[in-house]
Design a protein around this motif. Structure first.
Motif, PDB file in Angstrom:
ATOM      1  N   LYS A   4       0.849  -1.190   0.000  1.00  0.00           N
ATOM      2  CA  LYS A   4       0.000   0.000   0.000  1.00  0.00           C
ATOM      3  C   LYS A   4       0.882   1.236   0.000  1.00  0.00           C
ATOM      4  CE  LYS A   4      -3.619   2.674   0.723  1.00  0.00           C
ATOM      5  NZ  LYS A   4      -4.624   2.936  -0.313  1.00  0.00           N
ATOM      6  N   ASN A   5       0.694   2.104  -0.967  1.00  0.00           N
ATOM      7  CA  ASN A   5       1.425   3.357  -1.032  1.00  0.00           C
ATOM      8  C   ASN A   5       0.471   4.532  -0.969  1.00  0.00           C
ATOM      9  OD1 ASN A   5       4.101   2.567  -1.136  1.00  0.00           O
ATOM     10  ND2 ASN A   5       4.167   2.429  -3.358  1.00  0.00           N
ATOM     11  N   TYR A   6       1.020   5.682  -0.585  1.00  0.00           N
ATOM     12  CA  TYR A   6       0.300   6.944  -0.647  1.00  0.00           C
ATOM     13  C   TYR A   6       1.096   7.872  -1.552  1.00  0.00           C
ATOM     14  CZ  TYR A   6      -2.442   5.166   3.230  1.00  0.00           C
ATOM     15  OH  TYR A   6      -3.273   4.389   4.001  1.00  0.00           O
ATOM     16  N   TYR A   7       0.400   8.758  -2.253  1.00  0.00           N
ATOM     17  CA  TYR A   7       1.036   9.570  -3.279  1.00  0.00           C
ATOM     18  C   TYR A   7       0.862  11.053  -2.970  1.00  0.00           C
ATOM     19  CZ  TYR A   7       0.934   5.087  -5.635  1.00  0.00           C
ATOM     20  OH  TYR A   7       1.102   3.766  -5.934  1.00  0.00           O
ATOM     21  N   THR A   8       2.001  11.742  -2.876  1.00  0.00           N
ATOM     22  CA  THR A   8       1.989  13.178  -2.652  1.00  0.00           C
ATOM     23  C   THR A   8       2.148  13.890  -3.990  1.00  0.00           C
ATOM     24  OG1 THR A   8       2.929  12.982  -0.437  1.00  0.00           O
ATOM     25  CG2 THR A   8       3.174  15.101  -1.535  1.00  0.00           C
ATOM     26  N   TYR A  36       5.552  14.750  -8.120  1.00  0.00           N
ATOM     27  CA  TYR A  36       4.862  13.815  -7.236  1.00  0.00           C
ATOM     28  C   TYR A  36       5.824  12.717  -6.803  1.00  0.00           C
ATOM     29  CZ  TYR A  36       4.645  10.973 -11.477  1.00  0.00           C
ATOM     30  OH  TYR A  36       4.984  10.258 -12.599  1.00  0.00           O
ATOM     31  N   LYS A  37       5.453  11.995  -5.741  1.00  0.00           N
ATOM     32  CA  LYS A  37       6.267  10.893  -5.233  1.00  0.00           C
ATOM     33  C   LYS A  37       5.410  10.002  -4.355  1.00  0.00           C
ATOM     34  CE  LYS A  37      10.511   9.892  -2.596  1.00  0.00           C
ATOM     35  NZ  LYS A  37      11.114   9.004  -3.620  1.00  0.00           N
ATOM     36  N   SER A  52       9.118  21.296   1.097  1.00  0.00           N
ATOM     37  CA  SER A  52       9.484  21.513  -0.300  1.00  0.00           C
ATOM     38  C   SER A  52       9.638  20.184  -1.024  1.00  0.00           C
ATOM     39  CB  SER A  52      10.813  22.277  -0.378  1.00  0.00           C
ATOM     40  OG  SER A  52      11.342  22.233  -1.694  1.00  0.00           O
ATOM     41  N   PRO A  53       9.104  20.065  -2.242  1.00  0.00           N
ATOM     42  CA  PRO A  53       9.254  18.805  -2.980  1.00  0.00           C
ATOM     43  C   PRO A  53      10.702  18.486  -3.295  1.00  0.00           C
ATOM     44  CG  PRO A  53       8.394  20.529  -4.414  1.00  0.00           C
ATOM     45  CD  PRO A  53       8.332  21.058  -3.016  1.00  0.00           C
TER      46      PRO A  53
END
Length: 209
Positions: A4-8, A36-37, A52-53
């Motif tokens: 399971k991943n979450y995406y920013t 995104y990551k 900050s990305p």
């Protein structure tokens, strides 16, 4: 069980945090300059979104020693041994250790040794763990985050290019002893690659990123 991943999404159609790749893709696919990551936990995704990305993506991204709660990641076998190494310089002072994954209890810790490398430490840590588990009769796997160390162990050879000098003579003695153990012993211990990008830093990490 699928991971399971979450995406920013910092820059996309609608910036935010998404719980599936399809939702994330809808925000970034074809969007010029999308940033995104993915992250293994919601907590990390939220933290990244507030920063900050460029701390997380791009060639200038900071090296972060991200620690996550391994209990939140079901695919990690908690009844296991994790090994890792650290080196101050290349070459430099090197040390390595093993910890019990479930409790983070340190099982062994050797060094520092002069004029070593991180790859050598990862190799020695892995062989040390294999020998210890065989001696104790423990049927648990070993995690290592080093592809080189895992490859060298399978080939029964530490393929370092480090020059042998008087300062690291003791270290090369350990290498020879480790190679000899690999040649003369068999083992059933599973060696598993620790997926740092998905799970965060290995529990045996020295925290010097």
């Amino acid at each position: 069980m699928a991971k399971k991943n979450y995406y920013t999404v910092w820059n996309g159609v609608t910036p935010g945090i998404y719980s599936t790749w399809l939702e994330c893709k809808a925000q970034v696919d074809g969007y010029e300059g999308a940033i995104y990551k993915s992250f293994p936990t919601l907590e990390l995704a939220q933290k990244a979104y507030s920063e900050s990305p460029w701390l997380y993506v791009g060639k200038n991204a900071e090296k972060k020693s991200i620690k996550v709660n391994i209990n939140d990641i079901p695919e990690i076998e908690k009844d296991s041994l994790c090994v890792d190494a650290a080196c101050s310089g290349n070459p430099g002072l090197m040390e390595y250790r093993g910890v019990y994954t479930k409790t983070n209890e340190e099982v062994f810790h050797l060094g520092p040794y002069e004029q070593g490398t991180n790859n050598i430490g990862e190799f020695l840590a892995l062989v040390h763990g294999l020998a210890l588990l065989k001696q104790k009769g423990y049927k648990i796997p070993i995690y290592s985050d080093s592809r080189n160390a895992i490859k060298w162990v399978k080939e029964k050879k530490c393929k370092t290019k480090l020059e042998r000098v008087s300062e690291n003579e003791a270290l090369f003695y350990l290498i020879e002893r480790a190679e000899k153990w690999l040649r003369e012993n068999t083992y059933t211990t599973r060696i598993i690659k620790w997926e740092t990008d998905q799970w965060g830093e290995i529990p045996a990490d020295f925290g010097r990123k």
